[in-house]
Design an enzyme around this catalytic site. Structure first.
Site, mmCIF file in Angstrom:
data_model
loop_
_atom_site.group_PDB
_atom_site.id
_atom_site.type_symbol
_atom_site.label_atom_id
_atom_site.label_comp_id
_atom_site.label_asym_id
_atom_site.label_seq_id
_atom_site.Cartn_x
_atom_site.Cartn_y
_atom_site.Cartn_z
ATOM 1 N N ASP A 220 18.954 11.215 55.351
ATOM 2 C CA ASP A 220 20.186 11.866 56.707
ATOM 3 C C ASP A 220 21.410 10.354 57.565
ATOM 4 O OD1 ASP A 220 20.565 14.094 58.478
ATOM 5 O OD2 ASP A 220 19.363 12.699 60.355
ATOM 6 N N LYS B 280 25.691 10.156 57.964
ATOM 7 C CA LYS B 280 26.120 10.159 58.595
ATOM 8 C C LYS B 280 27.468 8.747 58.389
ATOM 9 C CE LYS B 280 22.372 11.542 61.924
ATOM 10 N NZ LYS B 280 21.241 10.994 62.498
#
Ligand SMILES: Nc1ncnc2c1ncn2[C@@H]1O[C@H](COP(=O)(O)OP(=O)(O)O)[C@@H](O)[C@H]1O
Ligand SMILES: N[C@@H](CC(=O)OP(=O)(O)O)C(=O)O
Length: 816
Positions: free
Chosen positions: A679, A683
């Site tokens: 994750d 980003k």
């Protein structure tokens, strides 16, 4: 002395007639003896016209006639004393019998000439005015019914007769002199030619009658009483936020009404203008409201434009060909032909090369126009000096009007930006040389959206409305609705923005309401009134509603909505999303979304893709657009990992701290989903792309912080067991860091177009040394921020801050 004209809506019912009588009485008391001009009861002229058409085709009209009679009789029964009713009934019956005889004749002959139509239509005004003069007569003994056909003299252009002003004024003055003590109730709209045949002044022509009387009698004012608060910035039926204008000039009123502001009939302005008599538009149903004054020297206003009006249904004809280049007489010939044939040309545009002319007409004239043009230019067409004229229907004119336009640069830019941003294609443009109006031809289907978008663009002091479609009703969606609801009033008052949630969808249900869904009860509404969820139907509905300033908010973490992003942008709808999948899949998809949004002039905001509500994406964008160069980015963008390392100190084991993070709800159900850094990588990938590096996921080098055995574990329990076993591994790292007076941090870095994520030990000179809770932190080293990088730090997760970030993005839509 004033002229008071009451339109169809003001004489259309018992209620409105009672109000009318009060207004007349008040005027009589204050200024004294006004002249009253009346229209037919609302809808009556249309009904008479339809009856005449029907009769001319042999159809029956008796039911409609009965209806008409009853409408008038009902008013008499309500408003006239019983003892006075009979003579009025008798007189009206005579009029209705005449209509019946006339229509029988039309039916027998199967022929309806413009002359006969005018005669039929004239009964509307004759019946209403006679009736109202009698009702008013029970309180006053000086009321008198005046058939304007006896005084207003015209040529024989039935349907839109031209007034002989000189003769008419003499007749009116003469009549007025002889009846000075009387209160005149005059029929609007109707007149007569030299032979005494009834003519009409064109639809809406009662206003014109009022102006003619005003001019003949040098009235101090002409009041047009209708059903709205004056002349408004747009038709209030189409633009809910339209507001009334205190003042406007004759020219502005003329332009607005020519382009469809039905509230006043354009020719009305001429006699008033010649004598500088103010025209005041007022509301019968709100008689204390001051209304709008149309006058000679109107105060200059701050408004760049006064209003927007439109003509609903028009056709355009485009004529092209070398035969018209440099031929001075060509347009003269064309437009004289159309004038001769009584084809009303609404708007003309000619290309600067003179190679083509486009003009707009009413669709009912289209067939005739085609016939006469092809006949007139037969030779040119045969010689191929002209192409066959091209006809297009289903169009509308939207016009912005205002005298200030001349002095204000950027007006057309604003108009076209508002239209373009909303995906409205402009087919033709015309700007009067006076610069009082700019008119554009657009598809009829886009008219409502266009009017509202343009109104929002020009009247910025008013609340701009964003129409919001929300997908996803989980934590973020729910919180967003609450925040929008709580903040609605503030936004409206302080930022001039109105957010209207017009569509809500989740995996089960979807619900739409173009007037706005009540956010107090959205859950109940969605459950009880929503239809079964279908994402493609959701998108179709967003498109079909065709609302201005639309925003689609994707509050899901699902792949499915992403598949529709391209289509949504292509429909000129902005997207605000907290869903990272769209931007972190392939670079080509990321680029496609950005490019499509840009070409369609809409926004694509995804601040919450990185660091929830923290201003990270926006900051990077601002740095880039202002010409700064990003040298490197360092970041901790995982709240879970941040929490773990910020709290991994003292005696606590790494195993226990991960457990703790899970218990506090920071981690995914399988904590490895966070700890593996996927994750975090997404980003970082988005930031790298925004910084101008076309990276793919595999270009981001991740050094796992977990020993292989933990990664290989088959279940979460097994993972924890392995983590416990590997306690020494983490303990060693911690000790080593402590010995060097450093702390452990899992940091992403982007430098020279390369992105890495790894576990590092940082000392107290590093900005990431002192971090607490589950904070995110990012530091930008740029040309301008070289010595001391710019740092953004704060909570980077949680429904409240994420929803707030989505909310801020929504509010920013259309801000530039
Ligand atoms: N710019 C505008 N300002 C006010 N009213 C407008 C405008 N454009 C269109 N209208 C419409 O004009 C209507 C009034 O005209 P009309 O129906 O002919 O009234 P009346 O029957 O009083 O003559 C209003 O109800 C309104 O919907
Ligand atoms: N009754 C006529 C004339 C008129 O002016 O009516 P109104 O004031 O309702 O627009 C018409 O309908 O055209």
């Amino acid at each position: 002395m004033k002229i008071l004209k009451f339109g169809g809506t003001s004489v259309g019912s018992v209620e409105s007639i009672s109000k009318l009588l009060q207004i007349v009485e008040r005027e009589d008391q204050s200024t004294g003896n006004p002249v009253i001009v009346l229209s037919a009861m609302s809808g009556v002229t249309n009904l008479l016209s339809a009856m005449a058409d029907k009769a001319s085709q042999g159809g029956t009209f008796q039911d409609e006639l009965k209806q008409l009679e009853e409408r008038h009789f009902d008013v008499i029964k309500e408003l006239l004393a019983v003892s006075r009713q009979n003579p009025v009934f008798t007189q009206l019956r005579i009029l209705f019998n005449e209509i019946e005889d006339l229509l029988q004749g039309v039916s027998m002959l199967r022929e309806l000439t413009p002359r006969t139509r005018d005669l039929v239509l004239s009964y509307g005004e004759r019946c209403s005015t006679f009736m109202i003069s009698k009702i008013a007569g029970q309180e006053k003994d000086n009321t008198i019914f005046v058939n304007a056909a006896d005084l207003v003299k015209t040529d024989s252009s039935f349907g839109q007769a031209k007034v002989n002003m000189e003769l008419t004024e003499i007749l009116i003055r003469d009549y007025y002199e002889k009846n000075k003590s009387k209160m005149l109730f005059v029929t609007g709209f109707i007149a007569s030619n030299d032979e005494g045949r009834i003519t009409t002044l064109g639809r809406g022509g009662s206003d014109y009658t009022a102006a003619i009387f005003g001019s003949a009698l040098n009235a101090s004012e002409i009041e047009i009483w209708t059903d709205v608060n004056g002349m408004m910035t747009a038709d209030p039926r189409m633009v809910k936020k339209a507001f009334s204008l205190p003042e406007l000039s004759y020219t502005e009123a003329m332009e607005l009404s020519f382009f469809g502001a039905k509230v006043i009939y354009p020719p009305t302005m001429i006699p008033a203008f010649m004598k500088k008599i103010p025209i005041v538009i007022r509301n019968t149903f709100e008689p204390d409201f001051i209304g709008s004054v149309i006058k000679h020297n109107c105060d200059s206003s701050d408004l760049a434009i006064k209003g927007i009006s439109s003509i609903n249904d028009i056709s355009i004809i485009n004529i092209e060909g070398s035969g018209m280049v440099g031929k001075a007489g060509f347009s003269g010939r064309l437009f004289s032909l159309l004038a001769r044939e009584q084809i009303n040309v609404i708007l003309i545009t000619q290309s600067s090369s003179e190679h083509s002319i486009t003009f707009a007409i009413h669709p009912t004239d289209a067939a005739k126009a085609q016939r006469v043009i092809e006949h007139e230019f037969e030779l040119e067409l045969l010689a191929k000096k002209l192409e066959a004229p091209i006809f297009e229907k289903g169009l509308a004119v939207l016009a912005i009007v205002g005298e200030n336009m001349k002095q204000t640069p950027g007006i057309s830019g604003k108009l076209f930006h508002a239209l373009g941003r909303n995906g409205i294609n402009v087919r033709a443009i015309a700007q009067g040389s006076s610069e009082y109006n700019i008119s554009v031809i657009i598809s009829h289907d886009d008219l409502n959206k266009g009017l509202n978008a343009v109104h929002d663009a020009f009247f910025v002091d008013l609340n701009k409305t964003l129409n919001l479609f929300c997908l996803g009703t989980g934590n973020i969606g729910k919180t967003l609705f609450r925040q929008v609801q709580e903040h609605r009033q503030f936004l409206q008052e302080h930022n001039g923005i109105q957010i209207r949630v017009v569509g809500i969808g989740n995996t089960r249900k979807m619900y739409f309401d173009p007037d706005g869904i009540d956010l107090e009860n959205w859950e109940t509404t969605l459950d009880s009134a929503g239809q079964t969820a279908d994402l493609s139907a959701f998108v179709e509905k967003m498109k079909n509603l065709n609302l201005p300033n639309c925003v689609f908010a994707d509050n899901t973490a699902s792949l499915k909505p992403i598949e529709f992003y391209h289509e949504i942008f292509s429909s000129n709808i902005s997207i605000v999303t907290c869903n990272k999948i769209g931007n972190s899949s392939s670079y080509s998809q990321y680029k496609l979304f950005k490019d499509t949004a840009r070409t369609h002039g809409v926004d694509y905001f995804y601040e919450t893709n990185v660091g929830a509500g923290l201003p990270i994406v926006r900051t990077l964008k601002d740095l880039m657009v202002s010409g700064d160069r990003v040298l490197s980015i360092e970041a901790i963008l995982s709240g879970t990992i941040s929490y773990i390392f910020n709290n991994y100190k003292g005696d606590v084991t790494f195993h226990d701290i991960v457990k703790q993070a899970q218990e506090k709800g920071y981690t995914e159900p399988d904590p490895r989903d966070d700890l593996k850094g996927t994750d975090f990588m997404r980003k970082m990938l988005i930031l790298a792309r925004d910084a101008g590096y076309p990276l793919e996921a595999e270009d981001v080098h991740i050094e796992s912080m977990l020993p292989q055995s933990c990664i290989d574990a088959q279940s979460v329990d097994e993972f924890y067991a392995e983590l416990k076993k590997e306690g020494a591994f983490f303990e060693n790292l911690k000790k080593q860091a402590q010995a060097e007076r450093k702390v452990l941090r899992y940091i992403a870095k982007l430098e020279d177009g390369k992105a890495t994520i790894n576990l590092q030990m940082v000392d107290d000179t590093h900005p990431f040394y002192a971090l607490s809770g589950s904070d995110n932190i990012i530091s930008f080293t740029t040309d301008r921020y070289k010595e001391r990088p710019m740092v953004v730090k704060g909570p980077g997760a949680g429904a409240d801050v994420t929803a707030a970030g989505v909310f801020a993005d929504i509010v920013n839509v259309g801000a530039q």
